[in-house]
Design an enzyme around this catalytic site. Structure first.
Site, PDB file in Angstrom:
ATOM      1  N   GLU A 296      17.970   2.893  51.076  1.00  0.00           N
ATOM      2  CA  GLU A 296      18.200   1.476  50.737  1.00  0.00           C
ATOM      3  C   GLU A 296      16.872   0.700  50.767  1.00  0.00           C
ATOM      4  OE1 GLU A 296      20.547   0.279  49.333  1.00  0.00           O
ATOM      5  OE2 GLU A 296      22.264   1.538  49.747  1.00  0.00           O
TER       6      GLU A 296
ATOM      7  N   ASP B 236      19.474   6.816   9.127  1.00  0.00           N
ATOM      8  CA  ASP B 236      20.066   6.758  10.471  1.00  0.00           C
ATOM      9  C   ASP B 236      21.533   7.151  10.342  1.00  0.00           C
ATOM     10  OD1 ASP B 236      20.897   6.264  13.026  1.00  0.00           O
ATOM     11  OD2 ASP B 236      20.750   4.083  12.900  1.00  0.00           O
TER      12      ASP B 236
ATOM     13  N   GLU C  24      16.918  10.520  11.352  1.00  0.00           N
ATOM     14  CA  GLU C  24      17.066  10.351  12.800  1.00  0.00           C
ATOM     15  C   GLU C  24      18.025  11.407  13.349  1.00  0.00           C
ATOM     16  OE1 GLU C  24      18.843   6.975  15.712  1.00  0.00           O
ATOM     17  OE2 GLU C  24      17.458   6.264  14.158  1.00  0.00           O
TER      18      GLU C  24
ATOM     19  N   ASP D 134      22.791  -1.261  11.771  1.00  0.00           N
ATOM     20  CA  ASP D 134      22.298   0.047  11.326  1.00  0.00           C
ATOM     21  C   ASP D 134      21.320  -0.074  10.158  1.00  0.00           C
ATOM     22  OD1 ASP D 134      24.342   1.356  13.066  1.00  0.00           O
ATOM     23  OD2 ASP D 134      25.684   0.400  11.625  1.00  0.00           O
TER      24      ASP D 134
END
Length: 663
Positions: free
Chosen positions: A302, A455, A526, A640
């Site tokens: 932590e 893409d 891609e 896109d």
């Protein structure tokens, strides 16, 4: 008198003491007497192959097989026909007499590694950890296999890699090869191995994922197997460090009852034959106890809640070359004071590992969509005791606004910047001012290379994402858009690879029909979603375009895990640079569209430029832990097509000629 079972136990213990530093190494000791005819400076020696040419090192499957068999104790099974065929092979014997002596010396050097006492201790640690995962240390009849999360495996690998290298510096290469084999990570490159060997590593993980729980068996098995190791554990509260200490003591006594274990003054000690292994437990309110220590491993639990005064003491161990510091904490982001470790994302060393349910590109979805609880592009493997749904989100936010995103999801400090990125003047100029690219006056000044970025998207959900295709050329310092497509699959039953390739090829051929002056096509596909599909699309495009139009076609290639260049492109952190380059050029008027722009998928009644302008208007900046990213997605509009245009322009700007190859 001794019972027979006692005799067997005593004999087994006696044998283990006698052969403690010996191991049955399965490296073949038979000299492979086969001659090789080349200059001596090109000859290398391998236990399994004997004397070979140096180029054999570049045959990865061969050396990978040799390394694997070196670590496996059982002999490999060869089918009878292959064994018979191999036995008929005859090799020319080596004439020089001293070659066998050289081979035996090399073999002895290899086998000495497996007999090294420290290596045997490391191997025993790994074996005990494997047994614990299989449930062998539990007394119950029903053994349940423990399933580790990826971040827990990563912590274990970080620890054992660093300790192995510091304990066996002269045999570092051998032990790293062995560890990569044991953890089945032989595919990682040298830069990744260097990250594992770093002196400090930071892990930020959401709550209730077993951070502290996992460190307890790690400490136990390190104390039991590595003689003389010194471990430090620092927690943010005294009761936490005390609980971990008692749990480590309890498990050590239960797992290793034959060991001499003591717990005194917050130190657990396991005595070995000549030296002790110790683990010291402290809280951040009493860090004086860790001053002057020489830890091999320092665990800071932590870390976000450790006092600043204590943190300076902990950082004092950074110069110590033999100390590995592991910082572990929750991904709390409601307050900057308890999320300062996220600043390490800008570190030149890749020391920060963040486990989150939502990626940086989709973190805004938690705000935009009321019931969103997961990331669209991540497949979350969460423990069975973790349940996250819309009800959990609503309940957490009712108690405390933003608690779900900050405290449960492990979301980073995220701010959507509403500052205007695209100027109104830039949008008007892009819409109204278009070049006629078939004019004879302008053709001599247009670039002869056409960049096409694809893409792919394998879905029919028009609300999610579609395939973006963009064709970009140059005009001096300006970029011209010749074609664009935003394609959605008609049906999941159709061949998605062929459909996407057909859509892209129609656009490319139409552009070439109107602009025959292009001499070279550079295609970027891609492969983040599906690399094999990207390769198929590339092959179909090559075949389709080259049959109709003879042009020099090259594809962007990326090395896969086998270091073989494949025709796909993996989009990574350069996306931010590409967007920023696009914004600066768009606002400066350097991005234009052709009057003869080609698009078959955007409606005839809809101007393609107006269509892409709607996506450009949605472009916004997101700040996450001082990390900047960009997004143009909205609930009713995907990005896109815009991403394809941005990346095509960026690839056209970058060039990267060496990455473009024929297929």
């Amino acid at each position: 008198m001794l019972r027979s079972c006692d005799i067997d136990a005593i004999q087994k213990a006696y044998q283990s003491i006698i052969w403690k530093h010996e191991q049955d190494v399965k490296i073949s000791s038979t000299f492979p007497n086969s001659a090789i005819f080349c200059q001596k400076r090109f000859i290398i020696l391998t236990p399994e192959l004997g004397f070979t040419h140096a180029y054999c090192r570049h045959v990865k499957p061969l050396y990978l097989f040799c390394d694997r068999q070196r670590h496996v104790k059982s002999k490999i099974a060869i089918c009878d026909p292959l064994n018979c065929a191999l036995s008929k092979l005859k090799f020319t014997a080596i004439i020089e007499k001293n070659t066998e002596v050289q081979y035996q010396k090399h073999l002895e050097l290899q086998t000495s590694f497996y007999r090294n006492p420290m290596f045997l201790q490391i191997e025993k640690f790994i074996q005990d950890f494997q047994r614990w995962i299989c449930g062998d240390f539990e007394n119950t009849n029903k053994k349940e296999r423990i399933k580790l999360e990826p971040f827990q495996k990563s912590i274990l690998i970080h620890i054992i890699f660093f300790i192995s290298v510091t304990k066996l510096p002269t045999l570092a290469n051998h032990v790293l090869d062995y560890l990569k084999y044991k953890f089945d990570i032989e595919f990682i490159n040298e830069s990744s191995v260097n990250i594992l060997k770093q002196k400090a590593s930071v892990f930020l993980v959401p709550r209730r994922h077993g951070k502290t729980w996992f460190m307890i068996p790690v400490i136990c098995f390190l104390l039991k197997n590595l003689e003389g190791i010194s471990i430090g554990y620092v927690a943010h509260q005294k009761h936490v460090s005390h609980f971990v200490m008692k749990d480590v003591e309890f498990k050590c006594r239960r797992f290793f009852p034959q060991k001499n274990i003591t717990c005194q003054d917050n130190v657990i000690t396991i005595e070995h034959e000549t030296i002790k292994s110790t683990a010291l437990f402290a809280s951040c309110y009493n860090t004086h106890s860790i001053r002057g220590q020489s830890f091999n491993l320092l665990i800071v639990d932590e870390s976000h809640f450790i006092k600043k005064d204590a943190f300076s003491t902990i950082l004092g161990f950074l110069p110590q070359s033999s100390t590995k510091i592991i910082f572990i904490s929750s991904t709390n982001s409601g307050n900057h004071s308890t999320s300062f470790l996220t600043k390490l994302s800008n570190s030149p060393f890749e020391m920060l590992t963040v486990v989150s349910y939502v990626c940086e590109d989709h973190v805004h979805i938690l705000n935009d969509r009321g019931n969103a609880t997961t990331c669209a592009c991540y497949r979350l493997h969460k423990p069975k005791f973790i349940s996250i749904n819309a009800d959990v989100k609503k309940t957490a936010d009712l108690f405390l606004e933003g608690a779900f995103k900050h405290e449960i999801m492990g979301g980073s400090l995220c701010n959507v910047v509403n500052d205007t990125l695209i100027t109104e003047q830039g949008l008007i100029e892009f819409d109204l001012f278009r070049y006629s690219t078939i004019s004879k006056q302008i053709i001599p000044f247009l670039g002869k290379e056409l960049y096409i970025y694809i893409d792919p998207a394998y879905t029919i959900n028009r609300r999610a994402s579609g395939t973006g295709v963009a064709a970009i050329g140059t005009y001096g310092d300006q970029y011209i858009i010749y074609g664009m497509e935003h394609y959605f699959l008609e049906s999941l039953l159709s061949n998605s690879d062929a459909s996407i390739a057909e859509c892209a090829s129609h656009m490319i051929l139409a552009v070439l029909e109107l602009h025959p002056f292009f001499t070279e096509l550079k295609i970027i596909i891609e492969g983040n979603s599906n690399q094999s599909s990207a390769v198929k699309i590339a092959c179909i495009l090559k075949q389709t375009i080259s049959v109709i139009r003879y042009k020099h076609i090259t594809f962007f290639h990326t090395l896969d895990q086998s270091q073989i260049a494949q025709p796909f492109y993996l989009l990574g952190r350069e996306k931010r640079l590409a967007v920023e380059y696009f914004i600066s050029n768009f606002n400066s008027g350097y991005i234009k569209a052709s009057q003869e722009l080609i698009s078959f998928t955007i409606k005839i009644t809809y101007d393609p430029i107006e269509y892409v302008i709607e996506q450009i208007k949605n472009l916004h900046q997101i700040n996450i832990n001082e990390h900047v990213t960009y997004n143009a997605k909205k609930q009713t509009c995907s990005d896109d097509l815009l991403i394809s245009i941005i990346m095509a322009i960026y690839m056209c700007h970058e060039g990267k000629q060496t990455s473009f190859k024929e297929i």
